[in-house]
Design a protein around this motif. Structure first.
Motif, PDB file in Angstrom:
ATOM      1  N   LEU A  49       0.831  -1.212   0.000  1.00 59.09           N
ATOM      2  CA  LEU A  49       0.000   0.000   0.000  1.00 59.09           C
ATOM      3  C   LEU A  49       0.866   1.263   0.000  1.00 59.09           C
ATOM      4  O   LEU A  49       0.602   2.204  -0.752  1.00 59.09           O
ATOM      5  N   ASN A  50       1.910   1.287   0.835  1.00 60.42           N
ATOM      6  CA  ASN A  50       2.757   2.484   0.882  1.00 60.42           C
ATOM      7  C   ASN A  50       3.474   2.715  -0.456  1.00 60.42           C
ATOM      8  O   ASN A  50       3.672   3.864  -0.865  1.00 60.42           O
ATOM      9  N   ASN A  51       3.844   1.633  -1.129  1.00 60.98           N
ATOM     10  CA  ASN A  51       4.475   1.756  -2.445  1.00 60.98           C
ATOM     11  C   ASN A  51       3.516   2.490  -3.393  1.00 60.98           C
ATOM     12  O   ASN A  51       3.904   3.423  -4.103  1.00 60.98           O
ATOM     13  N   ARG A  52       2.246   2.088  -3.363  1.00 63.34           N
ATOM     14  CA  ARG A  52       1.229   2.715  -4.236  1.00 63.34           C
ATOM     15  C   ARG A  52       0.901   4.145  -3.805  1.00 63.34           C
ATOM     16  O   ARG A  52       0.781   5.039  -4.636  1.00 63.34           O
ATOM     17  N   ILE A  53       0.737   4.321  -2.502  1.00 63.88           N
ATOM     18  CA  ILE A  53       0.332   5.641  -2.003  1.00 63.88           C
ATOM     19  C   ILE A  53       1.448   6.651  -2.289  1.00 63.88           C
ATOM     20  O   ILE A  53       1.211   7.753  -2.784  1.00 63.88           O
ATOM     21  N   SER A  54       2.698   6.240  -2.016  1.00 64.59           N
ATOM     22  CA  SER A  54       3.814   7.162  -2.232  1.00 64.59           C
ATOM     23  C   SER A  54       3.995   7.442  -3.728  1.00 64.59           C
ATOM     24  O   SER A  54       4.262   8.585  -4.118  1.00 64.59           O
ATOM     25  N   GLU A  55       3.820   6.412  -4.561  1.00 64.17           N
ATOM     26  CA  GLU A  55       3.877   6.617  -6.021  1.00 64.17           C
ATOM     27  C   GLU A  55       2.857   7.676  -6.427  1.00 64.17           C
ATOM     28  O   GLU A  55       3.176   8.645  -7.134  1.00 64.17           O
ATOM     29  N   TYR A  56       1.631   7.495  -5.959  1.00 64.55           N
ATOM     30  CA  TYR A  56       0.543   8.396  -6.344  1.00 64.55           C
ATOM     31  C   TYR A  56       0.853   9.840  -5.920  1.00 64.55           C
ATOM     32  O   TYR A  56       0.757  10.769  -6.723  1.00 64.55           O
ATOM     33  N   LEU A  57       1.263  10.001  -4.659  1.00 65.22           N
ATOM     34  CA  LEU A  57       1.478  11.364  -4.146  1.00 65.22           C
ATOM     35  C   LEU A  57       2.702  12.012  -4.799  1.00 65.22           C
ATOM     36  O   LEU A  57       2.673  13.199  -5.147  1.00 65.22           O
ATOM     37  N   MET A  58       3.769  11.249  -4.989  1.00 68.90           N
ATOM     38  CA  MET A  58       4.974  11.804  -5.636  1.00 68.90           C
ATOM     39  C   MET A  58       4.646  12.220  -7.073  1.00 68.90           C
ATOM     40  O   MET A  58       5.128  13.245  -7.561  1.00 68.90           O
ATOM     41  N   MET A  59       3.816  11.421  -7.773  1.00 66.15           N
ATOM     42  CA  MET A  59       3.469  11.776  -9.158  1.00 66.15           C
ATOM     43  C   MET A  59       2.625  13.047  -9.198  1.00 66.15           C
ATOM     44  O   MET A  59       2.859  13.921 -10.045  1.00 66.15           O
ATOM     45  N   ARG A  60       1.663  13.148  -8.297  1.00 67.59           N
ATOM     46  CA  ARG A  60       0.837  14.360  -8.265  1.00 67.59           C
ATOM     47  C   ARG A  60       1.718  15.575  -7.956  1.00 67.59           C
ATOM     48  O   ARG A  60       1.573  16.637  -8.550  1.00 67.59           O
ATOM     49  N   LEU A  61       2.647  15.422  -6.995  1.00 73.90           N
ATOM     50  CA  LEU A  61       3.526  16.543  -6.645  1.00 73.90           C
ATOM     51  C   LEU A  61       4.428  16.909  -7.822  1.00 73.90           C
ATOM     52  O   LEU A  61       4.652  18.089  -8.093  1.00 73.90           O
ATOM     53  N   GLY A  62       4.913  15.900  -8.541  1.00 73.48           N
ATOM     54  CA  GLY A  62       5.725  16.151  -9.734  1.00 73.48           C
ATOM     55  C   GLY A  62       4.957  16.983 -10.744  1.00 73.48           C
ATOM     56  O   GLY A  62       5.506  17.899 -11.371  1.00 73.48           O
ATOM     57  N   GLU A  63       3.668  16.688 -10.879  1.00 70.47           N
ATOM     58  CA  GLU A  63       2.839  17.400 -11.857  1.00 70.47           C
ATOM     59  C   GLU A  63       2.674  18.886 -11.522  1.00 70.47           C
ATOM     60  O   GLU A  63       2.474  19.692 -12.419  1.00 70.47           O
ATOM     61  N   ILE A  64       2.736  19.217 -10.228  1.00 66.04           N
ATOM     62  CA  ILE A  64       2.628  20.655  -9.901  1.00 66.04           C
ATOM     63  C   ILE A  64       4.015  21.306  -9.812  1.00 66.04           C
ATOM     64  O   ILE A  64       4.156  22.435  -9.354  1.00 66.04           O
ATOM     65  N   GLY A  65       5.047  20.564 -10.210  1.00 69.57           N
ATOM     66  CA  GLY A  65       6.374  21.171 -10.300  1.00 69.57           C
ATOM     67  C   GLY A  65       7.268  20.980  -9.097  1.00 69.57           C
ATOM     68  O   GLY A  65       8.319  21.615  -8.996  1.00 69.57           O
ATOM     69  N   VAL A  66       6.871  20.096  -8.177  1.00 71.84           N
ATOM     70  CA  VAL A  66       7.754  19.781  -7.048  1.00 71.84           C
ATOM     71  C   VAL A  66       8.733  18.701  -7.517  1.00 71.84           C
ATOM     72  O   VAL A  66       8.309  17.618  -7.915  1.00 71.84           O
ATOM     73  N   PRO A  67      10.045  18.993  -7.520  1.00 75.29           N
ATOM     74  CA  PRO A  67      10.996  17.966  -7.970  1.00 75.29           C
ATOM     75  C   PRO A  67      11.084  16.828  -6.952  1.00 75.29           C
ATOM     76  O   PRO A  67      11.195  17.077  -5.746  1.00 75.29           O
ATOM     77  N   THR A  68      10.985  15.586  -7.429  1.00 75.47           N
ATOM     78  CA  THR A  68      11.067  14.438  -6.520  1.00 75.47           C
ATOM     79  C   THR A  68      12.047  13.415  -7.082  1.00 75.47           C
ATOM     80  O   THR A  68      12.387  13.445  -8.257  1.00 75.47           O
ATOM     81  N   HIS A  69      12.433  12.470  -6.233  1.00 71.84           N
ATOM     82  CA  HIS A  69      13.361  11.417  -6.676  1.00 71.84           C
ATOM     83  C   HIS A  69      12.623  10.296  -7.404  1.00 71.84           C
ATOM     84  O   HIS A  69      13.257   9.423  -7.992  1.00 71.84           O
ATOM     85  N   PHE A  70      11.291  10.318  -7.400  1.00 74.73           N
ATOM     86  CA  PHE A  70      10.503   9.200  -7.921  1.00 74.73           C
ATOM     87  C   PHE A  70      10.648   9.067  -9.436  1.00 74.73           C
ATOM     88  O   PHE A  70      10.541  10.047 -10.170  1.00 74.73           O
ATOM     89  N   VAL A  71      10.884   7.844  -9.931  1.00 75.18           N
ATOM     90  CA  VAL A  71      10.922   7.586 -11.375  1.00 75.18           C
ATOM     91  C   VAL A  71       9.681   6.802 -11.774  1.00 75.18           C
ATOM     92  O   VAL A  71       8.833   7.295 -12.494  1.00 75.18           O
TER      93      VAL A  71
END
Ligand code: UDP
Length: 254
Positions: A49-71
């Protein structure tokens, strides 16, 4: 699955060397710990669940221009991230009094704070992650004033965005913990969001009932711990398709 070099094993995750230079694989475990490692347990399905939740939140943050380490997410328990140099500071962003802040200042849990508060803690298991000031951080060279400025600005943006996102699914973002890293690209250094964002490091309460749907269910022995994590994933619309009965995912390869 191929054999990979294990770089680091933490309380909730294992890091492996990634497929290309400059990448890392984050493996999410079901292990839970609290109170500076004094309490241990297993929360079945938490890693998936955390893998999915963190993926989802990191992707949304990436979309608003927050740089993240998530690939990208690789499978049920693993995600590919950029290798960064972790800054040894945990930022806690607080909107409502809870946990150590409620205790330290004798404020009843659930009291809204006059404004969002950011605190810094030095990452050190031996020292029990002591709270530190900006002065300590810059004097001891853990981060430069500009790094700190970037981390604070990003944290406030993340807080604004996530507060709205969670409110939209009936959850109050009480507080959360962030970690940042340095990423070099074309001779330039950027501060990027690292680690994970999940109910392991956020406090999330139901807007109507104030029910806790995060790791406090484990910390405070409230029961229905797995259900708390599942409910957050369900409301985000990302419960694995096979449903909550199939959350074990692939086994770790050593
Ligand atoms: N937190 C975390 N890792 C820690 C300590 C705290 O992710 O080692 C998170 C915690 O889940 C909460 C926020 O940081 O969302 C604020 O935590 P607090 O300082 O109240 O500490 P706690 O009482 O949870 O130890």
């Amino acid at each position: 699955m191929t054999r990979r070099r294990r770089i680091y094993e933490g309380k909730a995750k294992v890091l492996f060397e990634g497929p290309e230079p400059g990448t890392i694989v984050q493996y999410f475990k079901d292990d839970a710990s609290a109170f500076h490692n004094k309490k241990h347990g297993i929360i079945t399905g938490k890693g998936v669940l955390n893998n999915r939740i963190s993926e989802y939140l990191m992707m949304r943050l990436g979309e608003i221009g927050v740089p993240t380490h998530f690939v990208r997410r690789l499978n049920m328990r693993e995600q590919l991230v950029r290798e960064v140099e972790i800054i040894p500071i945990e930022l806690k962003v607080r909107n409502v009094a809870a946990g150590s802040l409620a205790k330290r200042f004798g404020i009843p849990e659930g009291t809204p704070l006059p404004r969002s508060i950011i605190e810094y803690y030095y990452k050190s298991d031996e020292l029990g992650d002591p709270m530190v000031s900006e002065e300590h951080i810059t004097a001891f060279g853990w981060a430069a004033p500009q790094d700190l400025d970037d981390m604070m600005t990003l944290s406030l943006r993340i807080n604004d965005y996530l507060t709205g996102l969670f409110l939209g699914i009936g959850l109050r973002l009480i507080d959360f913990k962030l970690e940042f890293g340095r990423l070099w690209e074309n001779e330039e250094m950027h501060i990027v969001l690292a680690d994970e964002i999940s109910p392991d490091n956020c406090r999330l309460w139901d807007v109507k009932t104030n029910e806790k749907l995060d790791k406090d269910r484990f910390r405070e022995d409230l029961g229905k711990v797995e259900e708390g994590y599942q409910e957050v994933a369900r409301r985000l619309g990302i419960l694995p398709e096979s449903g909550p009965n199939d959350l074990m995912g692939p086994k770790i390869v050593q």
